[in-house]
Structure formats: C-alpha cells, structure tokens
Design a protein around this motif. Structure first.
Motif, short mmCIF file in Angstrom:
data_model
loop_
_atom_site.label_atom_id
_atom_site.label_comp_id
_atom_site.label_asym_id
_atom_site.label_seq_id
_atom_site.Cartn_x
_atom_site.Cartn_y
_atom_site.Cartn_z
N GLY A 9 -11.53 -2.86 0.01
CA GLY A 9 -11.30 -1.52 0.50
C GLY A 9 -9.86 -1.08 0.45
O GLY A 9 -9.52 0.02 0.89
N THR A 10 -8.97 -1.90 -0.10
CA THR A 10 -7.56 -1.54 -0.21
C THR A 10 -7.13 -1.60 -1.67
O THR A 10 -7.78 -2.21 -2.51
CB THR A 10 -6.66 -2.49 0.61
OG1 THR A 10 -6.71 -3.82 0.05
CG2 THR A 10 -7.12 -2.55 2.06
N ALA A 11 -5.97 -0.96 -1.94
CA ALA A 11 -5.42 -0.97 -3.30
C ALA A 11 -4.06 -1.65 -3.34
O ALA A 11 -3.35 -1.55 -4.34
CB ALA A 11 -5.28 0.47 -3.82
N GLN A 17 -16.96 5.20 -3.30
CA GLN A 17 -16.46 4.48 -2.13
C GLN A 17 -16.21 3.00 -2.49
O GLN A 17 -16.68 2.50 -3.52
CB GLN A 17 -17.47 4.58 -0.98
CG GLN A 17 -18.00 5.98 -0.74
CD GLN A 17 -16.89 7.03 -0.55
OE1 GLN A 17 -15.82 6.73 -0.05
NE2 GLN A 17 -17.16 8.27 -0.95
N SER A 18 -15.46 2.33 -1.65
CA SER A 18 -15.23 0.90 -1.86
C SER A 18 -16.58 0.20 -1.93
O SER A 18 -17.42 0.38 -1.02
CB SER A 18 -14.40 0.32 -0.73
OG SER A 18 -13.12 0.92 -0.72
N GLN A 67 -6.43 3.79 -0.52
CA GLN A 67 -7.56 3.41 -1.37
C GLN A 67 -7.89 4.48 -2.41
O GLN A 67 -8.72 4.26 -3.30
CB GLN A 67 -8.78 3.09 -0.53
CG GLN A 67 -9.41 4.27 0.17
CD GLN A 67 -10.61 3.87 1.00
OE1 GLN A 67 -11.14 2.76 0.87
NE2 GLN A 67 -11.06 4.76 1.87
N ASN A 71 -7.69 -4.37 -7.93
CA ASN A 71 -6.44 -4.39 -7.15
C ASN A 71 -5.55 -5.55 -7.62
O ASN A 71 -5.88 -6.71 -7.44
CB ASN A 71 -6.80 -4.58 -5.68
CG ASN A 71 -5.59 -4.59 -4.76
OD1 ASN A 71 -4.45 -4.65 -5.19
ND2 ASN A 71 -5.85 -4.52 -3.47
N SER A 74 -5.32 8.40 1.86
CA SER A 74 -5.51 6.97 2.07
C SER A 74 -5.05 6.19 0.84
O SER A 74 -5.25 6.64 -0.30
CB SER A 74 -6.99 6.67 2.31
OG SER A 74 -7.27 5.30 2.16
N ASN A 85 -5.34 -9.60 -1.29
CA ASN A 85 -5.90 -8.27 -1.12
C ASN A 85 -7.17 -8.33 -0.28
O ASN A 85 -7.88 -9.33 -0.26
CB ASN A 85 -6.16 -7.60 -2.47
CG ASN A 85 -7.27 -8.28 -3.25
OD1 ASN A 85 -8.44 -8.11 -2.95
ND2 ASN A 85 -6.89 -9.06 -4.27
N ARG A 106 -11.32 -5.62 7.24
CA ARG A 106 -12.40 -4.87 6.64
C ARG A 106 -12.92 -3.84 7.64
O ARG A 106 -12.68 -3.92 8.84
CB ARG A 106 -13.54 -5.81 6.24
CG ARG A 106 -13.22 -6.77 5.12
CD ARG A 106 -14.39 -7.73 4.93
NE ARG A 106 -14.59 -8.58 6.09
CZ ARG A 106 -15.72 -9.21 6.39
NH1 ARG A 106 -16.78 -9.08 5.61
NH2 ARG A 106 -15.82 -9.97 7.47
N ASP A 132 0.85 -1.19 0.00
CA ASP A 132 0.00 0.00 0.00
C ASP A 132 0.89 1.24 0.00
O ASP A 132 1.92 1.28 0.68
CB ASP A 132 -0.88 0.04 1.25
CG ASP A 132 -1.70 -1.21 1.44
OD1 ASP A 132 -2.65 -1.41 0.68
OD2 ASP A 132 -1.38 -1.98 2.36
N GLY A 180 -8.29 1.96 4.45
CA GLY A 180 -7.67 1.57 3.18
C GLY A 180 -6.32 0.93 3.30
O GLY A 180 -5.61 0.79 2.31
#
Length: 805
Positions: free
Chosen positions: A200-202, A541-542, A179, A192, A177, A197, A618, A170, A613
């Motif tokens: 909500g994250t990249a 949003q995610s 994300q 992603n 963030s 993964n 979660r 990340d 993020g």
C-alpha cells in the motif's frame, strides 16, 4: 582505511600541477524517431576560442571528442534543419569517459527564420509533456544536500513535493497520498523500488535504485501525458544508461549506507555492445558502532543489484536486457530490551521479524524505421513480497528497574507475494516537423498470493486466544492501458499536445474508457512561456485491499471489497515559465485537482483512502464504497540557477489546500495538508590547480505540520494503538517542520583514477520534528499517559569514500 585518507590528501596537495584530459563521446539522434543524424556538429563551448574543439558525427550518428580538459564544460550540438541543443555543466573527470548523447528536435521554420536556443533548465525528455514536469540528472541526486543519492528524496526539493517522514522516502505531491505515485522503468510500470516496503505504499527507508546506472529521467507532478496511467499524484519515468562500450571502468564505494561495487565495459568492441552492473550490501551496523540514531536499535540488513546489458543491432535497432532487485531483513526484538528504547519502525508490545524482496528483469527492443517512424517494445517480469511474524511480549519491571520477559505469545504471521508479467509497446510516427503521432499500450498480468492470520483475544470466562485468517487469496488479474497521443506545432510559438488514455482492471471489473489529456504551450518573447494542462486520471487500489476478509465463514475470509472501483481525478494546471538568463529560470504554476470515486466506509465515518499510503503499517479496511471526494489546489514558485560559474541554487515555495469528504459528509483537511512548504538549496564548488574540487552545499526546509486530532484514550488502550476521536479527525495540526542539511564533497582527479570523499550532515541542528503520536505505556510509571509524541530522525551524519578507475 585510516592510513589511506592522509595519504590521499598528502598526494593531493603535493601533486605537481598537470593538465588532465578525457574523451567525450556519444550519439546524436532525432528526438522523436531516434534516427541517427549524420554529419551533426559537436562543439566544446568553453574551450580555447582561437582553437575551437569540435567534431562531427559519423554515418551512424556517433561522435568522439578527445582531449577535453577535466572540469565542468558546456557543449553545443547542431544539425541543419534542427534546433540546437546546448548542454551546460557537464562534469568531465579523469577516471571515466563521458558518454553524452543528444536528441535534436526538427525545426518547423526555414533556416533563415530559425532561432536556435539552449534547452531549458530542467527540460524533460518526453516530447509530449507540457506542464508539471521536471527532468532530473544523476548529478542532482548526488549534489542535493540530504538526498542520499535517492531520486525520491531528491524530488522532495521540487515545488509542490514534500517528504512524509524522515525515516522513509515517501513523497507527498500537492497533498496527495504517496500511494498515488507511479514508478516506471524503460516505459513499463515496476513495483515499489525500495527496501523494507510495506503493501500500500510507494516508498521505503532505503532505495533499491542505484543512481550510478540511471540516465536522465523525468518526474511529473500532475496533468501528465496520455502515455502514463494508473496514477493520480505523480510519475517517476526512469531510464537506465548504457555502459561504456569501448573500455572497462570500475568503481568502489565504502560508506555508512553500504559497500558498493560497480563495473561497466564492452562485451565485443566491434559490435558496440556493453554491460553495466552495480551491487550494494549493507548491515547498517556501522551506525550502532558510531552511536548514530537511525530510529531503531535493530540492525537492518539489505542488498541490491542493478544492471543493463546493451546490444546495438543492424539498421539502428537496439536490444537491451535490464533489471534491478533487492532483499531486506530486520528483527525488532523488544524482548532483548532492559530499558525503554525509541523505535520508529516497531511497536512497543511485540517482537517483529520482517523481510521484503523486490525484483524485476526486462528486455526492450527499439528501432527506427526510416526517418519518420520509431518503435519500442518492452517485456518484463517482476516480483515483490513481504513477510512478517509477530510475538506478543509479556514482561514486568524487576527490583533493579529492568525489563524481565515473562512469556512470548505468537500474534500474527503474514506472507504477501505479488508477481506480474508486463508488456509495453510505444510507436512514434512523425508526419513532418509539425506533427507527431504516438500510439501505445501497457499490459500487466498479475498473480496475487496473500496470506495472513491473527491471534485474537476472545472475551469470555475464561478469556482465550483464537487465530483468525484475514487474507487467503490466490488470484490473477489483468490491467490493460492503451493510449494515443498527438503533438502538433502550429508555429515556433504554439504547440498542442492531445491524447486519450483508457484503463481496465479485470479483478474488480473497473473500466475507465475515456481519459482525455490536453496540453497547450505558448512561447512568448524574452524567453517566456505560458502552458495549460488538463487531464483525467485514474488508479486502481492497492491490490491487498481487495482481498481482506473482515468476517470469516468456516475459516474462509469473506471478501467484501473485491469490487472496489478506480479512484479518479481531474487535473488542471496553468504554468508560467521565464528564462532569466541562459542558466536561470523562474517558474510559477497554479493547479486544481478534483478527486472522486475515493473508497470510504459504508458506515458513516471520517475515513478515506486519501489518508493512507505512508508509514510501516498495513490498513485493515472496513466495507468500502467509492463515494468519497477530495480537492487539492495551490500555487507554486521555483527560482532555479543551473550549475555555472561555480555554483547553483534552487528556491521553491508552495501554498496549498488539501481537503476531503468521507462517508459522514463532513469536509476535512487531509492528513497531508500542511498548507505551505519551502526549500532553499545552494551549492558552491571550488576548483584547484591540482585537478581537485571541493563542494559545499546546504538545504533549508520548512513545511506546515501534518494533521491529527484528539485521542480516544479508552479505545486506544483497548486496541493498544492510537485511536483518534473520529468526529474530530484532523482538527489539530502538528508543529511546523524545519530542517537544515549540509553536504561537503571533495573530489581528486589523478591520471586514470579519481577519489571522492563525501559527508552529508542531515538535520545538522538536531531539530526535534514531531512525526506523529504513538501508544507507548510506561511500565515504570503506570500513571503516566500512554500517548506520547514520536519524533522524526535527529542529527544523522552520512559519509562515503568512492574510487573510480
């Protein structure tokens, strides 16, 4: 293997010195319309001045330069009426041909007035970019110590960019963030691209992207052009290269991070079609065998595939099929433990079975129409998903001070899957050397499948367990993003880039109809340039956050965040760039970013989505509203020397502030507000007469620690995880981060084959950098505090052996 290494080194030092050569070839086109340039000149700059080596392009823009000595070289590409392109530091090896393409920009002055110059160090491919943009090459992802061949970890060396966690890739851009980062491949957004993964994250622990298939790509950290949307922090604009279309070439790699095979070559030589594919498999079991700490005693398993098949068509057209995908799986079983064991990826009260997958396949068509118009269309299908099953572990400590399991109780089970169909259209039309118009659109059609259930403890007499469904969604939605861009060059000194981006998301009904983008560049004397970038950006949003149900009616979750709007931000960047020499540059940027419409809780609290993020957990949202705001501002400095005369260096530093306001109306530091960050990378290369090279590189990183606050101990014990005192959130700061990496690489070129040995020593000083606080009761000492510091990765040696043939 242990017999092979001494044999190769013996071959190296006993070899008779010989002059090895290789073929360099490629294609030269117009930078905007991609039309071939016939009769363009190609010259090897560092060859014999008395007998210069060069060639010209044919009727389709292709050239071929044979007999180029093995080593690092510079090439010049020129064409009448166009600015020249000089490529420094091109690595020519003995095993594989070098495919070196060039896109030249049409000059706007008469030939008597044209001042030809080399492309700047790190100059991006996108003609509409003005500020906060940096090109990166495959060579950089391998050359930077500690980067592990990963574009995201490589980018964390740039000014204003930080890694959030040693165990993941990340990246935090200017306090935003992670994300907020967009991943894009061949002009279309992709999921992603990382193993393991979390929604909500990249980012993730290991990248699915293989740098061996990447072409030169662009990275943006703010005020990006109108072509890019649904991002507020940064953009990775990735491109896959074509395989060799004249001869078959292969590579094999064996290392700590996995076993890789890659192949490329022609499908039919007469039509210049080609294929390129890489496959990697790893269990990371070698870490355990060597006693190396990777943050977990479990054995993660993963595999991935990257490919591109290319078909040149008539009239300059091109059709390409490309894709990438990965599978990953890990079981974190604390029920097998006999003593307390550190685990960055799990929780200390449960067994966890986790798997993830990501895959995308696309088809892209491009073609120049005459010498003024270019069209590129891409269609893509993508899928991603994670699934997890948790069991609570009840255990006690026996008379021998070992854990004994009493029972395993199912706790939660979730399966999140997301599919999409995407289309992207990009057109360029050049009215002349001064003016270019670009019009395009991206369309994503999503299909969401989110299911989750949790076993809750219901207090009462007696106390009992009850499963509750938190996600049960099967929906579809469309994200549409049209844009228009215009570039006008008033003179060699003044360039204007202006555009408008729009965005609509059908699920929430969110609309951002007018997002203006503006870039102005003023080229001064002595290789200096001033640039200004302005823009409005937005991001949905995610997806999983829209469908969470805090309350249920007859077992059906009640969706209370379905109408969340976009998060929006305004960017302003002022940049100064000066070329100190042909291979060295100084760059300074100052920026201000105002974020608004950030989701925060309806009830007054310190919560804001700007702090999410990152990590492996979660988020379970309370009822949210788009009333939060934030601001990021700072100054960045870069001093960079491209690889020449046997060495390169990159020095970056940034001072910044990143703050936000939640629904309680109080301004606070964001989790990522470390206030400062600095990197120093240096690599020295030694060349020997036996056609071998030795590279020694190091990286020094220091940064301010992340923010946190006092722990609410009763709440933490009740929730069995760290809960901070809400009113004092981010009032404290973790100790400063510091890390030193070292990279050693040895490459031996032999006729038609090359061997490479590489050793990356990450955190060579074994520095204990604090990651966060964790809730971890000590069953051996019930009086000890259940809250303790969790450390980032310690000393981590990574090595590989690669053979190219």
């Amino acid at each position: 293997m242990r017999f092979l290494i001494p044999f190769l080194f013996l071959t190296t030092f006993s070899a008779v010195c010989q002059s090895l050569t290789q073929t360099v070839r490629g294609r030269i086109t117009d930078a905007e319309t991609q039309a071939p340039l016939v009769g363009a000149n190609v010259l090897l700059l560092d060859g014999n001045p008395e007998q210069p080596k060069g060639t010209v392009t044919d009727t389709e823009g292709y050239y071929r330069l044979e007999g180029v000595p093995v080593g690092r070289h510079a090439f010049r590409f020129t064409y009448l009426g166009y600015e020249e392109d000089v490529r420094q530091n091109v690595i020519v090896g003995s095993a594989k041909e070098v495919i070196l393409n060039s896109s030249l920009r049409e000059a706007i002055t008469t030939m008597a007035e044209v001042e030809v110059k080399a492309a700047g160090v790190g100059e991006v491919q996108n003609e509409m970019a003005t500020v906060s943009a940096r090109a990166f090459t495959v060579d950089e992802t391998e050359r930077y110590a500690g980067s592990r061949g990963d574009p995201a970890r490589m980018a964390s060396n740039f000014a204003g960019v930080q890694g959030a966690d040693d165990s993941r890739n990340d990246i935090v851009i200017r306090g935003n963030s992670p994300q907020g980062v967009l991943w894009q491949l061949e002009g279309v957004p992709i999921p992603n691209p990382n193993h393991f993964n979390i929604p909500g994250t990249a980012g993730g622990p290991v990248t699915i992207l293989n740098n061996k298939v990447l072409a030169n790509s662009d990275f943006f950290t703010g005020a990006f052009p109108a072509q890019y949307g649904n991002a507020i922090a940064g953009v990775f604009d990735l491109k896959f290269r074509n395989g060799n279309n004249e001869q078959h070439e292969f590579s094999g790699q064996l290392g700590v991070l996995g076993t890789e095979l890659s192949a490329e070559g022609p499908l039919t030589k007469n039509h210049r079609s080609s294929y390129l594919a890489t496959y990697r498999y790893s269990t990371l079991s070698l870490f355990q065998a060597l006693g190396i700490d990777i943050g977990t005693t479990s054995v993660p398993r993963y595999q991935d595939l990257n490919f591109r098949v290319n078909f040149p068509l008539k009239k300059g057209g091109n059709l390409a099929l490309f894709g990438l995908g990965g599978l990953s799986h890990v079981d974190i079983l604390i029920s097998d433990q006999k003593k307390p064991v550190r685990d960055l990826y799990g929780q200390n009260d449960r067994d966890q079975y986790f798997s993830s997958h990501m895959g995308t396949v696309g088809l892209t068509y491009s073609r120049p129409y005459g010498t003024r118009t270019f069209l590129k269309a891409t269609v893509l299908t993508a899928t991603e998903g994670v699934s997890a099953f948790h069991e609570l572990v009840y255990r006690h400590v026996d008379a021998n001070d070992n854990y004994q399991v009493d029972s395993l109780v199912p706790l939660l089970d979730y399966n999140f899957r997301q599919h999409k169909l995407s289309g992207g259209l990009l057109t360029y039309h050049k009215f002349g050397a001064r003016s270019t118009l670009s019009v395009g659109a991206n369309l994503d059609w999503y299909f969401f499948h989110f299911q989750d259930s949790l076993r809750n403890i219901v207090e009462g007499t007696p106390r009992y367990y009850q499963f509750r469904t938190r996600w049960d969604a099967q929906r579809s939605a469309v994200l549409a993003q049209p844009y228009v861009q215009w570039k006008y060059r008033f003179s060699d000194a003044w360039t204007l880039n202006a555009g408008v981006h729009a965005q609509y998301f059908s699920l929430s009904g969110s609309v951002s109809p007018f997002e203006p983008r503006l870039g102005v560049q003023w080229n001064l004397a002595d290789g200096q340039a001033l640039s200004l970038g302005l823009g409005r950006h937005s991001q949905m949003q995610s997806p999983y956050l829209y469908f969470y149900g805090q309350e249920t009616v007859d077992g059906v979750p009640q969706l209370h965040n379905l109408k969340m709007d976009f998060t929006r931000s305004n960017h302003a960047v002022l940049s100064y760039n000066r070329a100190l020499s042909r291979t060295m540059r100084l760059k300074a940027e100052t920026y201000y970013q105002y974020l608004f419409d950030i989701p925060v809780t309806v009830r007054p609290s310190s919560f804001s989505l700007v702090n999410t993020g990152v990590g492996f957990s979660r988020f379970f949202p309370d009822t949210l509203q788009n009333t939060g705001i934030g601001r990021n501002y700072g100054v960045e400095l870069t001093l960079e020397k491209a690889f020449s005369q046997g060495y390169f260096f990159l020095l970056t530093g940034s001072l910044f502030e990143s703050t936000y306001r939640g629904s309680d109306g109080i301004w606070r530091d964001t989790d990522f507000n470390g206030n400062y960050a600095a990197n120093a990378l240096v690599t020295k290369e030694f060349s020997f007469k036996n056609n071998s090279t030795l590279q020694l590189g190091t990286k020094w990183t220091t940064a301010g620690g992340r923010r946190y606050g006092p722990v609410d101990l009763p709440a933490s014990e009740r929730e069995r995880e760290v809960v901070y005192v809400d009113s004092l959130r981010n009032s404290w700061q973790i100790r400063p981060y510091f890390r030193v990496d070292l990279r050693i690489s040895y490459r031996l070129n032999r006729p038609k084959v090359a061997h490479e040995f590489s050793l990356d020593l990450v955190n060579i000083l074994d520095r204990q950098n604090v990651l966060n606080l964790t809730y971890a009761p000590n069953e051996f000492d019930p009086n000890a505090s259940p809250i303790r510091e969790e450390y980032q990765l310690g000393f981590l040696p990574l090595f590989y052996y690669r053979i190219d043939f």
